[in-house]
Each structure stands twice: as C-alpha cells, then as structure tokens.
Design an enzyme around this catalytic site. Structure first.
Site, PDB file in Angstrom:
ATOM      1  CB  ALA A 116     -14.631   3.414  42.739  1.00 12.16           C
ATOM      2  CG  ASN A 117     -19.223   1.653  45.053  1.00 15.12           C
ATOM      3  OD1 ASN A 117     -20.093   2.245  44.427  1.00 15.12           O
ATOM      4  ND2 ASN A 117     -18.761   2.087  46.222  1.00 15.12           N
ATOM      5  NE  ARG A 118     -20.031  -3.892  38.619  1.00 14.26           N
ATOM      6  CZ  ARG A 118     -19.235  -3.875  37.551  1.00 14.26           C
ATOM      7  NH1 ARG A 118     -19.302  -2.885  36.683  1.00 14.26           N
ATOM      8  NH2 ARG A 118     -18.383  -4.859  37.350  1.00 14.26           N
TER       9      ARG A 118
END
Ligand code: C5P
Length: 219
Positions: free
Chosen positions: A29-31
């Site tokens: 995933a990412n932030r």
C-alpha cells in the site's frame, strides 16, 4: 458564480490508497490518507453536485450526501469507476492507486524462511487514462504527485493521458501525503493557476471552483 456549473452534475471521485494483497494477511500500500479526495467530494457536494466517492481504505468519514463505494485493490477501483464513468459529467482521480499488484497472491499465509523472497509485480490498469479515453466521457481531472520539475512533468501527463485538467503537488519531505496543508499547480490546455499553500479543505474548494469555471468555459 462559476460553481453553479456543478449544480446537479454527476461527479465521480476516487480517493485514498489501494491495497494489493500478498497473501490473506499482508498487502502492499502507500501513505495516502484520502484527505484530498474526501475534501474534494465535500466541496463538490456543497456546490450542489451528485457525488459518488470510490475510495480505498481510509479512516475518514464520507461527507453528508455523498455516495461512498469502498474498494481495496486497484482492479476493484477500476471496475467500480468504469461501471459509473460513462454516466458522469466530471471525473476527479485523487486516489493514490498502486502502480503494481502482486502477480499471484498466495491463498494461504506465506511462511517465514531463512532465504530471500521475491515478489513478482505486474502493472495495474490506469483508471484515469481509461476514463479519459472514453468517447463522450466526463471532463477528466487528474493529480500528479511529483518530486521534481512539477509543472513540466504534470503538463506531459496532461497531454499523455488525454486529460482536461491536472493538479500537481510536490511530494517528499513534509508535503503531499498524510499532511493537511497543500499547494497545487493546476494546468489545462491553455492555462495554469497556483492554489495555496493552504489546508486541503480550502484547496479543495478552490479547485472545485476552478473546475466549475473550466466546465463553463468548455461547455
Ligand atoms: O501516472 P501517475 O500515477 O502519476 O498519475 C496520477 C494520476 O492518475 C492520479 O490522478 C491518479 O489518481 C491516477 N491514476 C489512476 N490509476 C492508476 C494510476 C494513477 O487513476 N493506476
């Protein structure tokens, strides 16, 4: 006054990160927090639009009156967006879609070993590009998170993806993801504007106003 252009318009927005499974308990995933997309959804709803928000996992609450569609993966987001895009007047892609997914996620939890592991990644569909390519599709707005040559890279993306408008922001140290303030460079075929620095909620209102004006100008 220009915001009247959005009254009763059907607006489709993506937000948040996507999650790409590795196995039943792990993902890539990412932030992204979803803040920008949710703020845009709120501003569009306030301008009188009928808003559908297709979002990856986010702690945020959907604004009142907004139809929320929850997804996890880029492929799910692609499916839910493409099912609705032809009926939309305006599409705003604010999601931080994972560029790649795991080629073959494991059915069972992957066991720890003493040796190196390799993940094969395959490209995800580009949701924004596919919506922009629809004939008779909605007015399309993309985002570009850039670490350098912001305006040049964004203008290239505007042309390359066939967008009507692009909003570029600097990412990196203390900027862009998971923070509340933002600056946007907004570009379209024959113009540009700078929004902010300001809280994402204010940037979102200004962006919706600007999009309303572009919709008016392009008919
Ligand atoms: O090409 P890049 O990922 O920088 O483009 C960013 C823009 O494209 C954002 O508006 C993002 O929401 C959208 N996008 C998308 N589907 C992807 C990748 C990006 O809709 N698979």
């Amino acid at each position: 006054p220009s915001i009247a252009a959005l009254s009763d318009k059907r607006v489709l927005i993506t937000a948040g990160p996507t999650r790409e499974p590795i196995d039943p308990v792990r993902f890539l995933a990412n932030r992204s927090s979803g803040r920008m997309g949710f703020a845009i959804a709120e501003a569009a709803a306030r301008a009188g639009a009928q808003v559908t928000l297709v979002t990856g996992p986010s702690q945020l609450t959907a604004p009142r009156g907004v139809t929320r569609v929850d997804v996890e993966t880029a492929e799910q987001m692609h499916r839910e967006v493409l099912a609705r895009a032809a009926q939309a007047d305006l599409f705003i892609a604010a999601a931080a879609v994972a560029d790649y997914r795991v080629a073959a996620p494991a059915d069972q939890k992957v066991k720890k070993t003493e040796t190196a592991q390799h993940l094969e990644l395959v490209p995800n569909p580009d949701i924004l590009r596919d919506v922009a390519a629809l004939s008779d599709g909605p007015f399309t707005v993309g985002f570009a998170a850039e670490t350098q040559a912001i305006v040049d890279n964004a203008r290239r993306k505007l042309t390359d993806k066939g967008l009507d408008l692009i909003a570029a922001n600097a990412v990196g140290e203390q900027q862009g993801f998971d923070v509340s303030d933002n600056t946007l460079q907004v570009l379209w075929s024959d113009g540009q504007a700078t929004l902010g620095p300001a809280p994402k909620t204010q940037i979102a209102s200004e962006l919706i106003e600007l999009i309303g004006a572009r919709l008016d100008a392009t008919g």
